[in-house]
Design a protein around this motif. Structure first.
Motif, PDB file in Angstrom:
ATOM      1  N   VAL A  75       0.858  -1.277  -0.003  1.00 39.90           N
ATOM      2  CA  VAL A  75      -0.096  -0.132   0.050  1.00 39.90           C
ATOM      3  C   VAL A  75       0.875   1.141   0.003  1.00 39.90           C
ATOM      4  O   VAL A  75       0.720   2.035  -0.626  1.00 39.90           O
ATOM      5  N   VAL A  76       1.763   1.179   0.920  1.00 40.01           N
ATOM      6  CA  VAL A  76       2.864   2.561   1.156  1.00 40.01           C
ATOM      7  C   VAL A  76       3.500   2.774  -0.404  1.00 40.01           C
ATOM      8  O   VAL A  76       3.673   3.657  -0.635  1.00 40.01           O
ATOM      9  N   VAL A  79       1.009   4.026  -2.863  1.00 44.10           N
ATOM     10  CA  VAL A  79       0.737   5.488  -2.714  1.00 44.10           C
ATOM     11  C   VAL A  79       1.858   6.259  -3.202  1.00 44.10           C
ATOM     12  O   VAL A  79       1.858   7.319  -3.689  1.00 44.10           O
ATOM     13  N   ASP A  80       3.217   5.770  -2.873  1.00 44.11           N
ATOM     14  CA  ASP A  80       4.619   6.293  -3.429  1.00 44.11           C
ATOM     15  C   ASP A  80       4.466   6.669  -5.000  1.00 44.11           C
ATOM     16  O   ASP A  80       4.758   7.973  -5.379  1.00 44.11           O
ATOM     17  N   ILE A  82       1.764   6.622  -6.830  1.00 42.16           N
ATOM     18  CA  ILE A  82       0.500   7.534  -7.302  1.00 42.16           C
ATOM     19  C   ILE A  82       0.952   9.034  -6.960  1.00 42.16           C
ATOM     20  O   ILE A  82       0.841  10.033  -7.736  1.00 42.16           O
ATOM     21  N   LEU A  83       1.444   9.457  -5.693  1.00 40.12           N
ATOM     22  CA  LEU A  83       2.349  10.740  -5.652  1.00 40.12           C
ATOM     23  C   LEU A  83       2.972  11.203  -6.913  1.00 40.12           C
ATOM     24  O   LEU A  83       3.158  12.017  -7.249  1.00 40.12           O
ATOM     25  N   SER A 107       6.164  -1.103  -6.887  1.00 42.31           N
ATOM     26  CA  SER A 107       4.862  -1.481  -6.728  1.00 42.31           C
ATOM     27  C   SER A 107       4.208  -2.669  -7.040  1.00 42.31           C
ATOM     28  O   SER A 107       3.689  -3.449  -6.660  1.00 42.31           O
ATOM     29  N   LEU A 162       8.530   8.682   2.909  1.00 42.47           N
ATOM     30  CA  LEU A 162       8.054   7.261   2.541  1.00 42.47           C
ATOM     31  C   LEU A 162       8.944   6.131   2.358  1.00 42.47           C
ATOM     32  O   LEU A 162       8.546   5.131   2.717  1.00 42.47           O
TER      33      LEU A 162
END
Length: 1451
Positions: A75-76, A79-80, A82-83, A107, A162
């Motif tokens: 998940v982390v 998220v990284d 996506i950012l 990912s 992150l």
């Protein structure tokens, strides 16, 4: 740049005292390397996961935490990503492309990681190496990334936060995956796992780091060091390694290959004939079967085990290629010492790179060794199982093409070849790659001069090929001789009692020694040819370097060879040395394996029984044979070759409940008819059906006894029913007999019932088995003797009284006994393989219609029931477990082996290898001196010439050392084999009564094979590694004396590790050796009783027993193989430390050492890993192999009989009269047992016929054994013609006595060698003996006459013909004393006349046979009870003889 980091140039990252890594490296290499590795391994992980057949692991705290951590990390990471994508499209400070790609790869990889972890849980995988290595790489490279970001002083951005979160989760996940998941308690079927409470292999519950380092076996190794291991300390064989599991897959592939081969053959045949395949298959009711192409064993093994083989092979290739990194690092180290501008940290980094690369190689080598050992174990289990199963279904024609010795060798030796080959198999594919890369690196160093070395190596290839082809041809012949030797030994051990009675030991020993001489000659020739390969392999690196350096000097303008080029080249040449040194071993084992594959291929493709007997339940007849012809040969030889079938046009119908007798002359085909009904022959035409609703029992003519308890022999695998069991014991008249045995029905019986005296008891037990197993049968097939002579058996089969246990069953009886014929329903008369008469009307026929006159007389002599019962020879502790040594192998054993080799060859081996390594080290020091000389260029020719002389001397010493090993080891093998054979043949009978034959065969096959072949390679590698180790340590210590401070503690740890290992490995090797014997014993039993096993449908049960015994052997082999890997990992780690410290000390001493000294030190240190590893391994292997010497020595010192020849032999014509006198004679079977004869005082006059009778345990058979001195006197004496037989040699005694034993024993050879093995008599006398024994017509009908080949055990002769052969032996010897052990069935009135002048002693099991004796000796509990004329004894109502006669219906 991403995160505002500036990129470092080479000056910032390399040429500085404070190196910095750029963010670009962190974003690419540090991310991509672990991700790409994981993705490359993913397909293998998926396949391996779904191939695993284990129950799913339920959710628990461990795997829940692991999955939660993995999901959080995913998940982390997402998220990284996506950012990063948002910044790419919405903000001005878009991330670098490399960072975006890295985040995307992370990912995807971490999502796949979650999927893999879930699949592992559902498939029962409790730890994963690929996941662990991925997380390890991610953790290490993540740490470097953290350092990079920290050094760039950017700590506040959210990307960095992150990343730190991801790295922390990665570290946590790595730690969690370093521990194993909990295994499920239940299997796929819902049954509790390990319910049998056997120990579970620790590997099943070990974590991956524990598996990688083999830490999980440390507990067993420590336990073995503290106290001797026993079988109870070992674990149950793993399911995937069990015989049943691995053979199941092998059998599936073999059957598929057989079907494919059959289809291909059929298509080829039809195509060649121009036929339409489709129409041919539709129109033909039974198309003619073309010759089936054999299934290729190697193809089946490859298909079955390629997946287990491929991964370690690829990793091994990578590890071996990584060895080539070491010379490049050494080149950098030499450059570091000679370049004052290089930073100090460069040297430390080079030293660190050395230990990291070598440690990685060590881990891979350990993994590859473990996989190859397990693979070899599985293949061996498959082959042993396949050979065993094949032996149960071999057709008779196929049996004639092989021998029991050959089949035993297939199990003992050939199946082991794969295990011996697999450790070397990697050189097949890694050696060419290593050689190629080494030559490329050499080209970079020395340029075109390398081509000279390349040409020399290419020239070596055809030479090695020629030698290996010659060796293969020799090995094939040698293995054939080994088969003949083991077959002969097997025959001798099976018929040892007969050999001793006839005094034929010397002739048979001479035959075996002749075979052994030719076998050793083949091995010697093979060894001499191998010397060519060994010299080339050992000296090729040197000669290549010599040619290369010579060309370099000639081509180079200055003609100067500097230290860097010289020692980097030498290091590369040394790397070539290992593959080239191991190539001879590889070729040797590969050749042996190919020979074994060919032999196994041939055996496994032998034709099998066709299963022509149908079991149709619709037929009203129980047995129906319709116009059938049968042969023992191939059907093709009968149909196409014009060979006459054994049984021709047989028509037979047997209705339910009928009693049918089959009669005929000797050799008329009576036994063959039963074999045909059992499906043991080949059917040429017609059909055979046995009603499918009926079960079948079979009583063979020669009783088959298992090495088991009496009770187990009777039950024969059937569940024990106390009531039925007692009923059967009573019906077979065994109750009183069992009371005489110390252990009752729990008494253990030796192989073939060898420790039971009283042949009738053997047959009684045999019948009890038939009735126990088939009390509800509808058919009973019986052969002659055992079913025809006993009143209680008569009652079992009798039809009129309707009271026998089997009176309402269908019975087919092959017999020569006339007294039973009035009570049968039908009689079948066979003559020359055809049914000449059938029906009850035959009872009105005169005897000569059915039998010859001689045979009829013999039958009349056989009508009396037996009067004897059993006696167990050695009733207390007769069968002990095989003894096994404990602790280290005694130094005395090494001395015996060295003594067997001779002092000369022992010293020659030591001196040869010492001189070889002295030359090797001398060449290196000379090279150092050369490169250090400022004027070396001008003196290059001189230096090169001395260098060449040293190398040529090394080649000479290598050749001499190997020749010394071959000569010495073969001398030791010959001496130890001869001593073992001599002592075994000299052993007293009680040794064979109490020792299973498999134990003896194991020593003559596997243990002798170790001395013949394996010991040579072990001595070679051991001698080489010992002196190489000394040379390396001395060389490094001379260059860097401080190294001694590191060397001493490392050697201390080294010593402790090898001490732990050797102690445990030695005991495991002993356990493994002991566990092999039951495999061979069971296999020998199976070969002897295969007809009975098939008749009772007990194939599956015997296969299960065989599989269990193989698994027991695997249970001992597996921990020993893993212990080798445990040792390898630890020794290589120590060796890596030595390399590291040698490099580190060189870095610290850069100002005091020059490049040549450092090059010499590092090049030698790089060899230490391999040399130390092989050194300890070879020490352990040497001790393990010396266990074979220990086991041979054990049986070479067994108690011996008296001397064969005495100093004062009796006169040649002794005994002239044949008087026999027992003077207060007493004896026992061996020390510690009760007397079996007590004060016998009997005088037998010249030419007198004396019958010897008595009840159970009376001592009748003991009297015979005493006369031949198979048992020695405890007191008193036996005199023959006034000569005390204890004062003369055994051969001098036994050659003057003649016995006709009850069980006819023949040996493989010719009719002549079976009658006269010493070639003592003329052909004319042999023909006369054959004529008087009624064999003349048969022998003349054969093409070879008296040189007609007799197969193993005389299987190509009928039992009747074998009995007549024993009679012919007696007629040929024509001595004045004759002992008849119930052999009168073969003696007619005409033959009787030939023995009129003889003193005849008859051991009577049927009173009728001795009623015409001059006197009868009645024994009772080892004492003389009565001794008088039979008529006199019959007149005395209170005499024992009268009561025996009354029981037999003669009084």
């Amino acid at each position: 740049m991403e995160l505002g980091l500036s990129r470092n140039d080479s000056q910032q990252s390399w040429n500085t005292t404070s190196p910095k890594l750029s963010a670009c490296i962190a974003e690419t290499a540090f991310t991509w390397i672990p991700t790409i590795c994981f993705c490359l391994c993913l397909p293998y992980t998926i396949v391996d996961t779904f191939r695993t057949r284990r129950p799913a692991i339920g959710w628990n705290a461990y795997n829940s935490a692991r999955m939660a951590t993995a999901l959080t990390l995913s998940v982390v990471t997402v998220v990284d990503f996506i950012l990063c994508m948002l910044r790419q499209f919405q903000f001005d400070d878009s991330p670098a492309v490399s960072y975006l790609i890295s985040t995307a790869m992370y990912s995807i990889t971490r999502l796949l990681l979650c999927l893999v972890l879930y699949c592992h849980q559902r498939s029962g995988v409790h730890c994963s190496g690929i996941v662990w290595f991925y997380l390890l790489l991610d953790t290490v490279f993540g740490a470097l990334s953290v350092a990079t970001y920290s050094l760039d002083d950017i700590r506040q951005s959210h990307e960095y936060v992150l990343f730190i979160i991801q790295y922390s989760l990665t570290v946590i996940l790595f730690i969690i995956n370093s521990f194993p998941d909990r295994l499920p308690t239940y299997d796929n079927n819902g049954n509790e796992k390990h319910a049998n409470h056997l120990k579970v292999c620790p590997k099943e519950t070990a974590s991956f780091p524990s598996r990688l380092s083999f830490w999980w076996i440390t507990g067993l190794i420590m336990k073995g060091w503290r106290s001797p291991l026993t079988r109870d300390d070992l674990w149950a064989v793993r399911h995937e390694d069990s015989c049943k599991t691995v053979y199941g897959e092998f059998n599936r592939l073999w059957k598929k290959g057989a079907l494919d081969a059959a289809d291909e053959s059929l298509v080829s045949e039809l195509t060649a004939n121009g036929a339409d395949i489709k129409s041919q298959s539709m129109n033909a009711t039974k198309p003619e079967s073309p010759a089936k192409k054999p299934t290729k064993l190697l193809t089946v093994i490859t298909k079955g085990f390629w997946f287990y083989f491929i991964t370690p092979s690829i990793l091994k290739l990578m590890a071996d290629c990584m060895q080539l990194v070491n010379p490049e690092i050494m080149k950098m180290l030499i450059g570091f010492t000679t370049d004052p501008n290089e930073q100090n940290w460069h040297g430390y980094m080079y030293a660190l790179l050395l230990i990291l690369t070598n440690t990685f190689q060590s881990l891979i080598n350990g993994y590859q060794s473990q996989r190859m050992a397990v693979l070899g174990m599985r293949i061996r289990a498959c082959l042993v199982s396949a050979v065993y199963r094949k032996s149960l279904v071999l057709s008779n024609h196929s049996k004639s093409g092989t021998t029991s010795g050959e089949i035993v060798n297939l199990m003992a030796v050939d199946s082991q070849r794969f295990s011996d080959m697999l450790p070397f198999i990697s050189f097949v594919y890694t050696a060419p790659v290593q050689i190629g890369i080494s030559l490329w690196l050499l080209y970079n160093e020395l340029g075109i001069a390398t081509m000279g070395g390349l040409v020399l190596m290419i020239v070596m290839v055809p030479v090695n090929g020629w030698v290996s082809a010659k060796v293969r041809a020799i090995q094939a012949k040698q293995m054939k001789l080994k088969d003949d030797r083991v077959r002969s030994l097997n025959e001798i051990l099976s018929g040892i009692k007969v050999l001793k009675l006839y005094g034929w030991e010397e002739a048979f020993v001479a035959n075996i020694m002749d075979i052994r001489r030719r076998e050793l000659d083949r091995i010697r020739r093979s060894g001499m040819l191998n010397s060519v390969m060994i010299v080339l392999a050992s000296c090729t690196p040197f000669f290549v370097s010599l040619v290369t350096f010579g060309l370099y000097i000639a081509i180079d303008e200055n003609g100067k060879l500097d230290a860097q080029k010289a020692f980097v080249s030498i290091s590369l040449f040394n790397l070539l040395r290992m593959p080239l040194t191991m190539v001879p071993n590889m070729i040797t084992t590969l050749v042996l394996t190919l020979v074994s594959i060919k032999r196994l291929d041939k055996f496994l493709n032998f034709s099998e029984l066709t299963g022509y007997v149908t079991r149709n339940s619709d037929e009203k007849e129980v047995i129906k044979v319709k116009n059938a012809s049968f042969t023992w040969e191939r059907v093709e030889d009968v149909v196409d070759g014009g060979l006459k079938p054994t049984l021709d046009k047989i028509n037979l119908k047997v209705m339910k409940g009928k009693f049918v007798a089959v009669v005929g002359n000797v050799g008329s085909g009576k036994s063959s008819l039963l074999s045909a009904l059992l499906g043991d022959m080949e059917i040429c035409s017609g059909s055979v059906n046995i009603n499918g609703n009926s079960e079948l029992a079979y009583v063979p003519q020669q009783a088959w006894i298992q090495n088991a308890t009496l009770k187990d022999n009777i039950l024969f695998g059937k569940e024990f029913d106390s009531k039925k069991y007692r009923k059967i014991i009573k019906a077979c008249a065994l109750k009183s007999d069992l009371l005489t045995l110390a252990g009752g029905d729990e008494t253990e019986i030796g192989e073939k019932g060898i420790n039971l005296s009283g042949p009738v008891f053997v047959s009684q037990r045999n019948r009890a088995r038939q009735i126990s197993l088939r009390l509800e049968i509808d058919k009973l097939l019986g052969n002659r003797r055992h079913l025809s002579v006993h009143p209680f058996v008569y009652n079992l089969l009798h039809n009129s009284t309707r009271t026998g246990l089997l009176h309402n069953k269908t019975r087919v009886l092959v017999t020569n006994s006339l007294f039973v014929l009035p009570d049968v329903d039908y009689i079948v008369v066979l003559k020359n393989g055809k049914i000449t008469d059938y029906g009850r009307i035959l009872l009105d026929y005169p005897c000569h219609v059915v039998f010859t006159t001689a045979a009829a007389v013999a039958i009349e002599r056989e009508q009396s029931p037996p009067v004897c019962s059993p006696q167990l020879i050695g009733t207390d502790d007769s069968f002990d477990l095989e003894t096994m040594g404990t602790g280290s192998v005694k130094f005395e054993i090494y001395k015996k082996f060295a003594k067997a080799m001779s002092t000369f060859w022992t010293v020659s081996i030591i001196c040869g290898y010492a001189a070889t390594n002295a030359c090797n080290s001398g060449s290196s020091f000379w090279l150092t001196y050369w490169t250090e000389d400022p004027e070396g260029g001008a003196k290059s020719g001189f230096y090169l010439g001395i260098y060449a002389i040293i190398g040529l001397s090394q080649g000479l010493f290598v050749w001499y050392a190997w020749c010394a090993i071959v000569a010495g080891s073969l001398l030791a093998s010959r001496n130890l084999h001869q001593k073992l054979l001599t002592n075994i043949i000299h052993a007293p009978m009680h040794f064979f009564d109490t020792t299973p034959m498999g134990r003896v065969i194991n020593r003559f096959s596997k243990d002798i094979d170790i001395l013949d072949t394996i010991m040579q390679m072990t001595l070679r590698v051991l001698g080489s590694t010992v002196f190489q180790t000394l040379a390396i340590l001395v060389t490094i210590s001379i260059q860097t004396p401080i190294f001694i401070a590191v060397f001493v503690p490392v050697m201390g740890v080294y010593y402790l590790i090898q001490k732990f290992y050797v102690t445990t490995s030695r005991q495991l090797k002993r356990l493994e050796s002991v566990s092999r014997s039951p495999i061979y014993s069971h296999f020998s039993e199976t070969l002897n009783g295969v007809t009975t096993i098939r008749a009772y449908g007990a194939n599956d049960r015997f296969i299960h027993v065989s599989d269990q015994r193989v698994d027991n052997n695997q249970m001992c082999f597996y921990p020993n193989a893993i212990a080798n890997c445990w040792l390898s990992i630890r020794l290589e780690f120590l060796a890596n430390l030595i390399i590291f410290f040698a490099a580190l000390l060189s870095v610290l001493s850069r100002n005091s050492l020059d490049g040549a000294q450092i090059g010499l030190s590092i090049s030698y240190a790089l060899n230490i890993t391999l040399v130390l590893n092989w050194g300890v391994r070879m020490f352990a292997e040497m001790e393990n192999n010396v266990v074979a010497v220990e086991r041979i020595d054990e049986y070479s010192n067994v108690e011996s009989e008296a001397e064969w020849h005495s100093a004062n032999p009796p006169a040649e014509e002794w005994p002239q009269e044949g008087r026999v006198e027992f003077v207060e004679y007493g004896t026992r079977y061996r020390e510690g047992l009760d007397l079996v004869l007590k004060g016998i005082d009997v005088n037998v006059r010249k030419g007198e016929k004396v019958g010897i009778v008595g009840r159970t345990g009376a001592g009748k058979s003991s009297l015979t054994l005493a006369l031949f001195r198979l048992i020695e006197s405890a007191f008193g004496r036996i005199e023959i013609d006034g000569v005390d037989i204890s004062k003369i040699g055994l051969q001098e005694l036994r050659s003057k006595l003649t016995i006709i034993p009850q069980d006819p024993v023949l040996f493989a050879g010719t009719i002549r060698t079976n009658l006269d093995p010493f070639n003592k008599y003329t052909d004319e006398r042999v023909w006369t003996a054959l004529e008087h024994s009624h064999l003349l017509e048969f022998v003349k009908s054969t093409d070879a006459g008296i040189h007609y080949k007799v197969s193993e055990g005389g299987e190509n002769l009928s039992v009747g013909q074998r009995q007549l052969m024993c009679l012919a032996r007696a007629l040929l010897r024509n001595t004045n004393i004759l002992i008849l052990d119930e052999a009168t069935a073969a003696v007619d009135l005409e033959t009787d006349a030939k023995f009129t002048r003889c003193t005849i002693l008859t051991i009577a099991h049927r009173l009728h046979t001795i009623m015409d004796s001059d006197r009868v000796l009645v024994l009772d509990f080892g004492r003389v009870a009565e001794f008088d004329a039979p008529q006199t004894l019959l007149q005395n109502d209170r005499s024992i003889f009268h009561s025996l006669a009354k029981d037999a219906g003669l009084a």
